[in-house]
Design a protein around this motif. Structure first.
Motif, mmCIF file in Angstrom:
data_model
loop_
_atom_site.group_PDB
_atom_site.id
_atom_site.type_symbol
_atom_site.label_atom_id
_atom_site.label_comp_id
_atom_site.label_asym_id
_atom_site.label_seq_id
_atom_site.Cartn_x
_atom_site.Cartn_y
_atom_site.Cartn_z
ATOM 1 N N THR A 61 0.799 -1.226 0.000
ATOM 2 C CA THR A 61 0.000 0.000 0.000
ATOM 3 C C THR A 61 0.837 1.283 0.000
ATOM 4 O O THR A 61 0.277 2.378 0.008
ATOM 5 C CB THR A 61 -0.941 0.025 1.218
ATOM 6 N N THR A 62 2.164 1.163 -0.020
ATOM 7 C CA THR A 62 3.020 2.346 -0.034
ATOM 8 C C THR A 62 2.760 3.161 -1.297
ATOM 9 O O THR A 62 2.707 2.614 -2.398
ATOM 10 C CB THR A 62 4.511 1.960 0.028
ATOM 11 N N ILE A 63 2.596 4.464 -1.127
ATOM 12 C CA ILE A 63 2.376 5.388 -2.238
ATOM 13 C C ILE A 63 3.696 6.109 -2.507
ATOM 14 O O ILE A 63 4.368 6.569 -1.585
ATOM 15 C CB ILE A 63 1.276 6.414 -1.891
ATOM 16 N N ALA A 74 2.488 10.972 -9.456
ATOM 17 C CA ALA A 74 2.527 9.574 -9.031
ATOM 18 C C ALA A 74 3.775 8.910 -9.598
ATOM 19 O O ALA A 74 4.192 9.195 -10.719
ATOM 20 C CB ALA A 74 1.271 8.851 -9.502
ATOM 21 N N LYS A 76 6.586 5.172 -8.922
ATOM 22 C CA LYS A 76 6.657 3.789 -8.454
ATOM 23 C C LYS A 76 8.034 3.532 -7.869
ATOM 24 O O LYS A 76 8.959 4.330 -8.033
ATOM 25 C CB LYS A 76 6.313 2.815 -9.578
ATOM 26 N N GLU A 101 3.791 6.665 2.668
ATOM 27 C CA GLU A 101 4.081 7.487 1.492
ATOM 28 C C GLU A 101 5.571 7.786 1.438
ATOM 29 O O GLU A 101 6.187 8.092 2.461
ATOM 30 C CB GLU A 101 3.313 8.806 1.555
#
Length: 118
Positions: A61-63, A74, A76, A101
């Protein structure tokens, strides 16, 4: 005189309320700020300004957010690079930190130029 004392008390109360809301806004989250020292598929190691190396676990779930100029976009995990500046919002889980995050930016060109090439 009495009116002035009431205003002072009101301002103090207001300031305390604002400070409390800032403290509670992050809850139990921790901030890890520094330079990426190591990147793995499940964790990163950040070198802080104090010289400490802090490992932060990466979870599904890390953004990831790339910051360039005044823009955030955004990203990755594969966009991260050793030497990037990071601000990580993480949740303590026992003895470890789990990243919620990871906001990062490439080192400034002046900082990159100052580093000796190996």
């Amino acid at each position: 005189m009495k009116n002035s004392a009431m205003k002072t008390k009101l301002y103090v109360l207001l300031a305390m309320t604002l400070m409390a809301s800032v403290v509670f806004a992050h809850g139990d989250k921790k901030h890890v700020i520094g330079t990426l020292e190591k990147i793995n598929t499940d964790s990163v190691v950040v070198k802080t300004a104090a010289g400490a190396s802090v490992e932060v676990k990466l979870v599904a779930t890390t953004i990831y957010v790339s910051h360039a100029g005044n823009e955030d976009k955004a990203a990755k995990l594969t966009d991260l690079a050793v030497g990037d500046r990071v601000v990580i919002h993480a949740t303590p889980k026992g003895e470890t930190l789990e990243a919620n995050e990871v906001k990062f930016s490439a080192p400034s060109s002046s900082a990159a130029a100052a580093k000796p090439k190996s």
